[in-house]
Design a protein around this motif. Sequence first.
Motif, PDB file in Angstrom:
ATOM      1  N   GLU A 168       0.804  -1.209   0.000  1.00  0.00           N
ATOM      2  CA  GLU A 168       0.000   0.000   0.000  1.00  0.00           C
ATOM      3  C   GLU A 168       0.846   1.273   0.000  1.00  0.00           C
ATOM      4  O   GLU A 168       0.356   2.353  -0.335  1.00  0.00           O
ATOM      5  N   LEU A 169       2.085   1.166   0.422  1.00  0.00           N
ATOM      6  CA  LEU A 169       3.036   2.279   0.304  1.00  0.00           C
ATOM      7  C   LEU A 169       4.436   1.700   0.221  1.00  0.00           C
ATOM      8  O   LEU A 169       4.697   0.580   0.686  1.00  0.00           O
ATOM      9  N   LEU A 170       5.338   2.440  -0.398  1.00  0.00           N
ATOM     10  CA  LEU A 170       6.711   1.990  -0.611  1.00  0.00           C
ATOM     11  C   LEU A 170       7.644   2.750   0.324  1.00  0.00           C
ATOM     12  O   LEU A 170       7.543   3.974   0.459  1.00  0.00           O
ATOM     13  N   ILE A 171       8.573   2.025   0.959  1.00  0.00           N
ATOM     14  CA  ILE A 171       9.563   2.628   1.855  1.00  0.00           C
ATOM     15  C   ILE A 171      10.948   2.180   1.408  1.00  0.00           C
ATOM     16  O   ILE A 171      11.182   0.989   1.198  1.00  0.00           O
ATOM     17  N   VAL A 172      11.861   3.141   1.283  1.00  0.00           N
ATOM     18  CA  VAL A 172      13.181   2.855   0.712  1.00  0.00           C
ATOM     19  C   VAL A 172      14.284   3.337   1.649  1.00  0.00           C
ATOM     20  O   VAL A 172      14.619   4.529   1.677  1.00  0.00           O
ATOM     21  N   PRO A 173      14.915   2.452   2.444  1.00  0.00           N
ATOM     22  CA  PRO A 173      16.119   2.823   3.202  1.00  0.00           C
ATOM     23  C   PRO A 173      17.312   2.906   2.253  1.00  0.00           C
ATOM     24  O   PRO A 173      17.524   2.003   1.437  1.00  0.00           O
ATOM     25  N   ASN A 174      18.114   3.985   2.380  1.00  0.00           N
ATOM     26  CA  ASN A 174      19.154   4.258   1.386  1.00  0.00           C
ATOM     27  C   ASN A 174      20.518   4.542   1.994  1.00  0.00           C
ATOM     28  O   ASN A 174      20.632   5.121   3.067  1.00  0.00           O
ATOM     29  N   GLY A 175      21.546   4.159   1.226  1.00  0.00           N
ATOM     30  CA  GLY A 175      22.899   4.649   1.423  1.00  0.00           C
ATOM     31  C   GLY A 175      23.362   5.169   0.076  1.00  0.00           C
ATOM     32  O   GLY A 175      24.144   4.511  -0.619  1.00  0.00           O
ATOM     33  N   SER A 176      22.866   6.321  -0.323  1.00  0.00           N
ATOM     34  CA  SER A 176      23.118   6.852  -1.665  1.00  0.00           C
ATOM     35  C   SER A 176      24.093   8.018  -1.571  1.00  0.00           C
ATOM     36  O   SER A 176      23.730   9.095  -1.103  1.00  0.00           O
ATOM     37  N   PRO A 177      25.347   7.831  -2.026  1.00  0.00           N
ATOM     38  CA  PRO A 177      26.351   8.892  -1.886  1.00  0.00           C
ATOM     39  C   PRO A 177      26.154  10.022  -2.884  1.00  0.00           C
ATOM     40  O   PRO A 177      25.590   9.839  -3.966  1.00  0.00           O
ATOM     41  N   TYR A 178      26.670  11.164  -2.501  1.00  0.00           N
ATOM     42  CA  TYR A 178      26.592  12.371  -3.324  1.00  0.00           C
ATOM     43  C   TYR A 178      27.600  12.333  -4.466  1.00  0.00           C
ATOM     44  O   TYR A 178      28.722  11.845  -4.310  1.00  0.00           O
ATOM     45  N   ASP A 179      27.191  12.809  -5.634  1.00  0.00           N
ATOM     46  CA  ASP A 179      28.123  13.358  -6.621  1.00  0.00           C
ATOM     47  C   ASP A 179      27.402  14.483  -7.334  1.00  0.00           C
ATOM     48  O   ASP A 179      26.173  14.480  -7.440  1.00  0.00           O
ATOM     49  N   HIS A 180      28.167  15.473  -7.788  1.00  0.00           N
ATOM     50  CA  HIS A 180      27.525  16.716  -8.215  1.00  0.00           C
ATOM     51  C   HIS A 180      26.803  16.592  -9.550  1.00  0.00           C
ATOM     52  O   HIS A 180      26.072  17.518  -9.946  1.00  0.00           O
ATOM     53  N   GLU A 181      26.973  15.465 -10.238  1.00  0.00           N
ATOM     54  CA  GLU A 181      26.258  15.272 -11.489  1.00  0.00           C
ATOM     55  C   GLU A 181      25.046  14.361 -11.322  1.00  0.00           C
ATOM     56  O   GLU A 181      24.331  14.088 -12.278  1.00  0.00           O
ATOM     57  N   LYS A 182      24.826  13.881 -10.094  1.00  0.00           N
ATOM     58  CA  LYS A 182      23.680  13.005  -9.866  1.00  0.00           C
ATOM     59  C   LYS A 182      22.374  13.784  -9.959  1.00  0.00           C
ATOM     60  O   LYS A 182      21.354  13.278 -10.421  1.00  0.00           O
ATOM     61  N   GLY A 183      22.422  15.032  -9.487  1.00  0.00           N
ATOM     62  CA  GLY A 183      21.266  15.910  -9.626  1.00  0.00           C
ATOM     63  C   GLY A 183      19.999  15.321  -9.053  1.00  0.00           C
ATOM     64  O   GLY A 183      19.954  14.868  -7.907  1.00  0.00           O
TER      65      GLY A 183
END
Length: 553
Positions: A168-183
């Motif tokens: 009924e709803l989606l939950i996403v735990p993340n370890g998503s690193p930064y890069d300046h072109e990821k936008g």
Amino acid sequence: MTDKLKIALAQANPKLGDIAGNIKLAREFREEAEAEGAELVVFPELFICGYPPEDLVLKPSFVRACEQAMSELAELTLDGGPAMLMTGPMMDGPFLRNTVCLLEEGKISATRYKNKLPNYGVFDEIRVFEPGPLPGPIPFKGVRMGVMICEDMWYPDVAECLAETGAELLIVPNGSPYDHEKGDARLNYAVERVKETELPIVYVNQIGGQDELVFDGGSFVLNDDCTLNVQMACWKEDLLVTDWERDGDRWKCATTSLVEPGGDLERIYNAMVLGLKDYVNKNGFPGVVLGLSGGIDSALSAAVAVDALGADRVHCVMMPSRYTSQESLDDAAECARLLGTKLDTVQIEPAVDAFDGMLSHLFEGTNADITEENIQSRIRGLTLMAISNKFGKMVLTTGNKSEMSTGYATIYGDMCGGYSVLKDLYKTKCFEVSHWRNKSSSDLFLGPNGAVMPENVIVKPPTAELREDQKDEDSLPPYEILDGILHALIEDEKSYAEIVEAGYDGALVSRVQNLLYVAEYKRRQAPPGVKITTRNFGKDRRYPITNGFRDKR
């Protein structure tokens, strides 16, 4: 079946390997969430151990300690407070998996595994984990939650499976690193999943620095019509409790809280500040020491250090030689004054004279060349390392990506040190970021408001001052040309022909390509530094040292 739910997004900063500390942090976030009435707290990916754990999770005792921590946190929920979606490495029979658990009523009531294991760029999870099966929903208070771990959101089949099995709803735990072109890539993928499933999505991202990676947070919530209801702040720990209501057979987030993520230069600067702050603090250094030359690279590095650590933890050292101009001495002094840092001066001429004397019988009959220039750089490196050894502060190197790319740096000289904030920042970006910081500030920075370096440092021609009247452009093309070629070679992996077709001189492209390849051995011995671009030197870009290939067509 409930019609209302309070979900807390815990944008937290764990320390890799500090299981006890991460448990304590989880308790603190849960207590804060409980005080605000939350019923469920969602933590980022692999929170118990920290992310990315790399080969540390191949150590059985480490995994057992993480599993024990999961059980301890489950027992905590006997107190009647909020449940937790907690993450960590766990064994599934003979398989080690990237895991999320629902902790409630004193036990682990549900377990799901990451299905998509990234194996590109800085990621090599497939090296240490086994992929789990496609997940089904997790029931909680009559709500069927579809939990996807980080990379699972970037592909349609995991969300599709969850939707088809009643989520009924989606939950996403993340370890998503930064890069300046990821936008906006994360948000765009989330929008795709919402459109495909017609389900709202909760995205909880880690914050903090881990070696070269920086996690920028920026957690968010999208409703089922793709409306962005929540955008949490980047670059700082935060907790936000969101209200959810059942609307017919759909769930909607009733909370609206939007924080602007800031512009590109602001994000780059924040990444450097947070990366250095966590590298120094998590590794227990009392501060940093760096050479302040009067040039832009050392001035920008010093500014980042002061904003990250405070002026009292930054020790600047001017190390003049016979080639150091009065302009450089003045600019370094003014930079230190603006930042409020300690500035000491160590004359290197006695050491230069000593080396001249030591080597005179071997160098007799030869002309002075780059050898003598490098000796000066290595004397400065030795001086900074001596100060570091004596007082404990880590040496901060100041080289930028343009220099690291072309080998325009002295191994065991200006390359020696423990960390580099500019390692993944091209020279042209150094100019832009310096202008931005001189006009800007933030409550996240410990340094002064306003200018942190004299304008002359930014506008004067760059020079290493290792010989008379030296300028960088004596050895390198103008940086605006050089950086364009380097970006094409490194980030874009373009061919010689493609770069020439874009308008660059063929002979120059060949020269820069050769400089890039032959400097690989230097980069292998360089300190780590903050990842800014899509292809930093290190885990992102793994080229061989011995390499006879040169693209000429």
